[in-house]
Design a protein around this motif. Structure first.
Motif, short mmCIF file in Angstrom:
data_model
loop_
_atom_site.label_atom_id
_atom_site.label_comp_id
_atom_site.label_asym_id
_atom_site.label_seq_id
_atom_site.Cartn_x
_atom_site.Cartn_y
_atom_site.Cartn_z
N GLN A 168 -11.48 -7.45 6.66
CA GLN A 168 -10.77 -6.58 7.34
C GLN A 168 -10.00 -5.75 6.30
OE1 GLN A 168 -7.44 -8.56 9.36
NE2 GLN A 168 -7.06 -6.77 10.55
N GLN A 169 -10.21 -4.47 6.51
CA GLN A 169 -9.30 -3.66 5.66
C GLN A 169 -7.93 -3.38 6.31
OE1 GLN A 169 -10.41 0.71 5.73
NE2 GLN A 169 -10.72 0.62 3.49
N LEU A 170 -6.90 -3.74 5.56
CA LEU A 170 -5.54 -3.72 6.00
C LEU A 170 -4.88 -2.67 5.69
CD1 LEU A 170 -4.70 -7.49 4.89
CD2 LEU A 170 -5.25 -6.64 7.01
N PHE A 171 -5.30 -1.78 4.70
CA PHE A 171 -4.58 -0.45 3.99
C PHE A 171 -5.69 0.17 3.44
CE2 PHE A 171 -2.30 2.18 1.29
CZ PHE A 171 -1.03 2.57 2.19
N HIS A 172 -5.55 1.55 3.56
CA HIS A 172 -6.51 2.52 2.77
C HIS A 172 -5.64 3.71 2.91
CE1 HIS A 172 -10.13 3.98 0.85
NE2 HIS A 172 -10.04 5.00 1.59
N ALA A 173 -5.83 4.37 1.58
CA ALA A 173 -5.29 5.80 1.46
C ALA A 173 -6.23 6.50 0.40
CB ALA A 173 -3.82 5.75 0.93
N ALA A 174 -6.43 7.71 0.69
CA ALA A 174 -7.17 8.62 -0.15
C ALA A 174 -6.24 9.78 -0.43
CB ALA A 174 -8.58 8.99 0.42
N LEU A 175 -5.74 9.76 -1.63
CA LEU A 175 -4.89 10.95 -2.09
C LEU A 175 -5.57 12.02 -2.51
CD1 LEU A 175 -1.92 8.90 -3.73
CD2 LEU A 175 -2.62 9.22 -1.49
N GLY A 215 0.98 -1.34 -0.11
CA GLY A 215 0.10 -0.05 0.08
C GLY A 215 0.88 1.35 -0.11
N SER A 216 1.85 1.28 0.97
CA SER A 216 2.81 2.50 0.99
C SER A 216 3.62 2.67 -0.50
CB SER A 216 3.92 2.21 1.99
OG SER A 216 3.29 2.24 3.24
N SER A 217 3.66 1.63 -1.26
CA SER A 217 4.55 1.73 -2.39
C SER A 217 3.41 2.10 -3.57
CB SER A 217 4.98 0.38 -2.64
OG SER A 217 5.30 0.25 -4.37
N LEU A 218 2.17 1.89 -3.20
CA LEU A 218 1.17 2.48 -4.33
C LEU A 218 1.07 3.97 -4.06
CD1 LEU A 218 -1.25 -0.49 -4.59
CD2 LEU A 218 -0.66 0.79 -6.46
N VAL A 219 0.99 4.12 -2.71
CA VAL A 219 0.87 5.63 -2.35
C VAL A 219 2.21 6.43 -2.97
CG1 VAL A 219 1.11 7.45 -0.48
CG2 VAL A 219 -0.47 5.32 -0.40
N ARG A 220 3.25 5.95 -2.74
CA ARG A 220 4.44 6.71 -3.45
C ARG A 220 4.24 6.77 -4.79
NH1 ARG A 220 7.14 3.55 0.29
NH2 ARG A 220 7.69 1.77 -1.16
N LEU A 221 3.96 5.76 -5.58
CA LEU A 221 3.86 5.88 -7.12
C LEU A 221 2.67 6.85 -7.58
CD1 LEU A 221 3.62 2.16 -8.09
CD2 LEU A 221 5.53 3.74 -8.77
N ALA A 222 1.86 6.96 -6.87
CA ALA A 222 0.59 7.68 -7.24
C ALA A 222 0.83 9.27 -6.70
CB ALA A 222 -0.67 7.18 -6.56
N THR A 223 1.67 9.29 -5.66
CA THR A 223 1.89 10.67 -5.20
C THR A 223 3.00 11.37 -6.24
OG1 THR A 223 1.37 10.20 -2.95
CG2 THR A 223 2.88 12.09 -3.16
N ASP A 224 3.87 10.70 -6.49
CA ASP A 224 4.96 11.04 -7.18
C ASP A 224 4.33 11.54 -8.59
OD1 ASP A 224 6.80 10.50 -5.48
OD2 ASP A 224 7.56 8.70 -6.55
N ARG A 225 3.40 10.84 -9.24
CA ARG A 225 2.74 11.07 -10.32
C ARG A 225 1.46 12.01 -10.30
NH1 ARG A 225 3.07 4.80 -12.35
NH2 ARG A 225 5.41 4.67 -12.12
N GLU A 226 1.22 12.59 -9.12
CA GLU A 226 0.14 13.56 -8.72
C GLU A 226 -1.29 12.79 -9.17
OE1 GLU A 226 1.04 17.43 -10.17
OE2 GLU A 226 2.57 17.52 -8.75
#
Length: 153
Positions: A53-60, A30-41
């Motif tokens: 069970q939700q193990l990870f969630h982020a709303a950019l 999940g953190s890797s996906l956040v980095r990829l998405a954040t870097d690309r806005e």
């Protein structure tokens, strides 16, 4: 073209089978996906869950509450059919079909659109689902595949 895409999606599912996946792995993926998405806005929501069970969630930035609803609908497709939501949608489109009441599902609850991908463990099966929502479906799917490929390395 459709047959080639379906074959490619099926190949990705075989390629991205893992030997293990636990809560710490969910955090790393999940953190890797956040980095990829954040870097690309990218305006996406990212979700990883195992059953209820939700193990990870982020709303950019730029994502909206509706992305979470799309996540839920895509996850249900993976849980029901055991393959990515994009693969289900492409297989149906190739047959001129849609995921609807005729297939025993309510389209308000299921979305055969790209972005949800099964976390499959060798000799076990699907144990979790990783999902991205907020981009066109092929791009949601491609982002998940890119992150899974890097995660496996």
């Amino acid at each position: 073209m459709t047959d080639d895409l379906i074959a490619e999606l099926e190949s990705q599912e075989r390629e991205l089978e893992l030997s293990r996946f636990d809560n710490a792995d969910a955090w790393r993926l999940g953190s890797s996906l956040v980095r990829l998405a954040t870097d690309r806005e990218l305006p996406v929501a990212i979700d990883i869950r195992r059953g209820a069970q939700q193990l990870f969630h982020a709303a950019l930035a730029g994502s909206v509450a509706d992305n979470d609803r799309w996540i839920e609908r895509k996850v249900r497709v993976v849980e029901r059919y055991g393959v990515s939501s994009f693969l289900v949608g492409r297989r149906l489109a190739a047959k001129g079909q849609e995921l609807d009441a005729g297939m025993g599902v309510n389209p308000a609850d299921y979305a055969a659109h790209g972005g949800a991908f099964p976390i499959r463990i060798k000799d076990v099966g699907v144990v979790a689902v990783v999902t991205v929502s907020g981009l066109p479906q092929a791009e949601d799917h491609a982002l998940v595949v890119e992150a899974l490929r890097a995660f496996r390395s």
